[in-house]
Design a protein around this motif. Structure first.
Motif, PDB file in Angstrom:
ATOM      1  N   UNK A 226       0.810  -1.111   0.174  1.00  0.00           N
ATOM      2  CA  UNK A 226       0.145  -0.008  -0.036  1.00  0.00           C
ATOM      3  C   UNK A 226       0.959   1.551   0.014  1.00  0.00           C
ATOM      4  N   UNK A 227       2.164   1.260   0.594  1.00  0.00           N
ATOM      5  CA  UNK A 227       2.803   2.415   0.502  1.00  0.00           C
ATOM      6  C   UNK A 227       2.406   3.527   1.181  1.00  0.00           C
ATOM      7  N   UNK A 228       2.508   4.607   0.663  1.00  0.00           N
ATOM      8  CA  UNK A 228       1.828   5.799   1.203  1.00  0.00           C
ATOM      9  C   UNK A 228       0.598   6.427   0.431  1.00  0.00           C
ATOM     10  N   UNK A 229       0.115   5.204  -0.320  1.00  0.00           N
ATOM     11  CA  UNK A 229      -1.071   5.382  -1.059  1.00  0.00           C
ATOM     12  C   UNK A 229      -2.089   5.989  -0.045  1.00  0.00           C
ATOM     13  N   UNK A 230      -3.086   6.999  -0.393  1.00  0.00           N
ATOM     14  CA  UNK A 230      -4.353   7.443   0.038  1.00  0.00           C
ATOM     15  C   UNK A 230      -5.556   7.787  -0.562  1.00  0.00           C
ATOM     16  N   UNK A 231      -6.592   7.449  -0.388  1.00  0.00           N
ATOM     17  CA  UNK A 231      -7.821   7.549  -0.978  1.00  0.00           C
ATOM     18  C   UNK A 231      -8.086   8.873  -1.371  1.00  0.00           C
ATOM     19  N   UNK A 232      -8.851   9.168  -2.472  1.00  0.00           N
ATOM     20  CA  UNK A 232      -9.039  10.573  -3.029  1.00  0.00           C
ATOM     21  C   UNK A 232     -10.443  10.447  -3.468  1.00  0.00           C
ATOM     22  N   UNK A 233     -11.124  11.937  -3.483  1.00  0.00           N
ATOM     23  CA  UNK A 233     -12.625  11.986  -3.902  1.00  0.00           C
ATOM     24  C   UNK A 233     -12.346  11.702  -5.591  1.00  0.00           C
ATOM     25  N   UNK A 234     -11.427  12.190  -6.112  1.00  0.00           N
ATOM     26  CA  UNK A 234     -11.428  11.729  -7.460  1.00  0.00           C
ATOM     27  C   UNK A 234      -9.955  11.738  -7.731  1.00  0.00           C
ATOM     28  N   UNK A 235      -9.767  10.819  -8.944  1.00  0.00           N
ATOM     29  CA  UNK A 235      -8.185  10.371  -9.158  1.00  0.00           C
ATOM     30  C   UNK A 235      -7.916  10.924 -10.643  1.00  0.00           C
ATOM     31  N   UNK A 236      -8.763  11.769 -11.192  1.00  0.00           N
ATOM     32  CA  UNK A 236      -8.516  12.052 -12.710  1.00  0.00           C
ATOM     33  C   UNK A 236      -9.004  11.052 -13.626  1.00  0.00           C
ATOM     34  N   UNK A 237      -8.923  10.019 -13.406  1.00  0.00           N
ATOM     35  CA  UNK A 237      -9.483   8.781 -14.331  1.00  0.00           C
ATOM     36  C   UNK A 237     -10.035   7.718 -13.407  1.00  0.00           C
ATOM     37  N   UNK A 238     -11.091   7.313 -13.922  1.00  0.00           N
ATOM     38  CA  UNK A 238     -11.890   6.356 -12.963  1.00  0.00           C
ATOM     39  C   UNK A 238     -10.939   4.923 -12.633  1.00  0.00           C
ATOM     40  N   UNK A 239     -10.227   4.795 -13.828  1.00  0.00           N
ATOM     41  CA  UNK A 239      -9.655   3.212 -13.555  1.00  0.00           C
ATOM     42  C   UNK A 239      -8.453   3.335 -14.554  1.00  0.00           C
ATOM     43  N   UNK A 240      -7.393   2.372 -14.570  1.00  0.00           N
ATOM     44  CA  UNK A 240      -6.465   2.152 -15.518  1.00  0.00           C
ATOM     45  C   UNK A 240      -6.642   0.937 -16.420  1.00  0.00           C
TER      46      UNK A 240
END
Length: 242
Positions: A226-240
């Motif tokens: 998980x590293x330093x990942x943190x949830x966001x209300x919007x990622x700019x793209x819904x999925x990769x």
């Protein structure tokens, strides 16, 4: 897949070219994973064996129409005792950090609730489930529409002390997340059964409810973790996904 133990290693794949050092360490990991599973089962058994908790007030919440697309009126009052569809079913409430001093919805809570919305038809086979926020019903419902939370029961805490009493709010209106479980006896008495917060020790701030979302658990099986990942209300793209 034919599961075999070869040279003392319980094989997880049919690959013929796995390095010996990889297989040896993977076997150590497998045994550790088994012990972790058993420990989780021991903890769950201790939790299920909790004695009766405190009887609680019949808190009143505010609720709009059950269908999000049906507008926001009328707003009605609903008591916590009325959230139980049957006495033998537990009631689980997740407290969303939104409202009062929390002017924007919490990204982490949003991630949790996105998941709950997706599996609502499954979890409600065994329990009654609701989301409670300090935000007023119209504000809460507007955000729920943005997220597509059509499968969840959404409640505003209104003027009740529910959020404060169960650790989801401080005296100044600051918000926190919390998972609360309640039971209801045949005579209508509602009791507190279990509460868990992200903070479970002075030096453990955000791990207390990790097991209740698949996101971190899925990240943990990757080389990066998980590293330093943190949830966001919007990622700019819904999925990769391609």
């Amino acid at each position: 897949m034919k599961y075999e133990t070869i040279d003392g290693t319980f094989r997880q794949t049919n690959l013929k070219n796995e390095p010996a050092d990889y297989l040896a360490q993977r076997e150590q990991l497998r045994l550790a994973e088994i012990e972790l599973m058993k420990q989780q089962e021991r903890v769950a058994a201790i939790r299920r064996a909790l004695p009766q908790g405190a009887p609680i007030p019949d808190y009143e919440f505010l609720e709009g129409p059950r269908a999000l697309d049906a507008g926001d009126a009328p707003i009605r009052k609903v008591k916590i005792s009325e959230l139980f569809s049957a006495p033998e079913r537990p009631l689980v409430i997740y407290q969303l950090m939104f409202g009062k001093k929390q002017t924007k919805p919490c990204p982490m809570c949003t991630m949790w609730i996105d998941g709950y919305n997706g599996v609502a038809q499954h979890i409600t086979q065994n329990m009654d489930f609701a989301i409670v926020a300090a935000a007023e019903p119209v504000m809460l419902r507007a955000y729920a529409r943005e997220r597509g939370w059509h499968n969840l029961r959404l409640l505003s805490a209104g003027e009740s002390t529910f959020k404060y009493d169960f650790g989801g709010e401080n005296q100044d209106g600051g918000q926190d997340s919390s998972l609360n479980v309640f039971t209801k006896s045949a005579d209508g008495m509602v009791r507190h059964f279990y509460t868990q917060h992200p903070k479970i020790a002075q030096d453990i701030n955000e791990r207390g409810i990790d097991a209740l979302t698949p996101v971190y658990n899925l990240m943990d099986v990757t080389p990066r973790g998980r590293g330093q990942w943190y949830a966001s209300l919007g990622y700019g793209t819904k999925a990769h996904a391609q």
